[in-house]
Design an enzyme around this catalytic site. Sequence first.
Site, PDB file in Angstrom:
ATOM      1  N   ASP A  29       0.855  -1.191   0.000  1.00  0.00           N
ATOM      2  CA  ASP A  29       0.000   0.000   0.000  1.00  0.00           C
ATOM      3  C   ASP A  29       0.888   1.238   0.000  1.00  0.00           C
ATOM      4  O   ASP A  29       1.976   1.234   0.601  1.00  0.00           O
ATOM      5  CB  ASP A  29      -0.904   0.015   1.239  1.00  0.00           C
ATOM      6  CG  ASP A  29      -1.979  -1.063   1.188  1.00  0.00           C
ATOM      7  OD1 ASP A  29      -2.390  -1.416   0.069  1.00  0.00           O
ATOM      8  OD2 ASP A  29      -2.399  -1.540   2.261  1.00  0.00           O
ATOM      9  N   ASP A  56      -7.175  -1.458  -4.396  1.00  0.00           N
ATOM     10  CA  ASP A  56      -8.271  -1.087  -3.493  1.00  0.00           C
ATOM     11  C   ASP A  56      -9.229  -0.093  -4.156  1.00  0.00           C
ATOM     12  O   ASP A  56     -10.447  -0.163  -3.966  1.00  0.00           O
ATOM     13  CB  ASP A  56      -7.712  -0.468  -2.209  1.00  0.00           C
ATOM     14  CG  ASP A  56      -6.896  -1.453  -1.402  1.00  0.00           C
ATOM     15  OD1 ASP A  56      -7.171  -2.662  -1.488  1.00  0.00           O
ATOM     16  OD2 ASP A  56      -5.971  -1.013  -0.692  1.00  0.00           O
TER      17      ASP A  56
END
Length: 222
Positions: free
Chosen positions: A127, A143
């Site tokens: 991330d 995401d």
Amino acid sequence: MARARTSLGTAGHMVLFFALFAAWELFDRLTKTYFDSALTVGKSIAGPLPGVFTFTLVHNTGGAWGMLSDATLFLGIFSVAVSVALAVFALRFNRGATWVETASLALVVAGGFGNAVDRFALGYVVDFINVSFIDFPVFNIADIGVTVGMLVFFIALLVRTLRESKQERAVTPAAQVQDAAFAVPVVTQGDAQDAEVVALIVSDAAGSSIESIDSIDSGNTR
């Protein structure tokens, strides 16, 4: 109602699905590879929009948005299962889908598959997008695909359902009028027999009337 799909055709929807899936998956993979090599875990660099978001590298062993921490294997298997199910639904069962529905499900499948690859290959998800103006978990391109894709899919599905319902309500009264205009009365055997009896009675009455008139005419002649 399969009419909505005819704008692209089944083959067109498949091409759209796999093309967008591949493009989003490639975009996700390139960005993860770049930031995982350019940054160390926890380090941040400024983004193109100061005050909106920064790039911060995080190795996430949980789910999307940092949920279900340390459940990497389970989440990887779950992501693959859901991705396969959605792909089959989009390409095989959702016959009335619009191109918006197909495209949005492609984003969802690409996002789920992209994060699943990270879990199996690395043991964590890379991330790197960190929103600056609110307290929010660090996330990635996959995401975004899952979240935006699901939102757009449900909106498009709702719009299509309402439109088809409106079309059905508009067609039904017209069909009823047309059916009434071309309706043919059904005559049963009993009705036919009754009609024959009535015809005989009328015929006898007419014959009697004619005989009476002939008798009167004969009397007058005499």
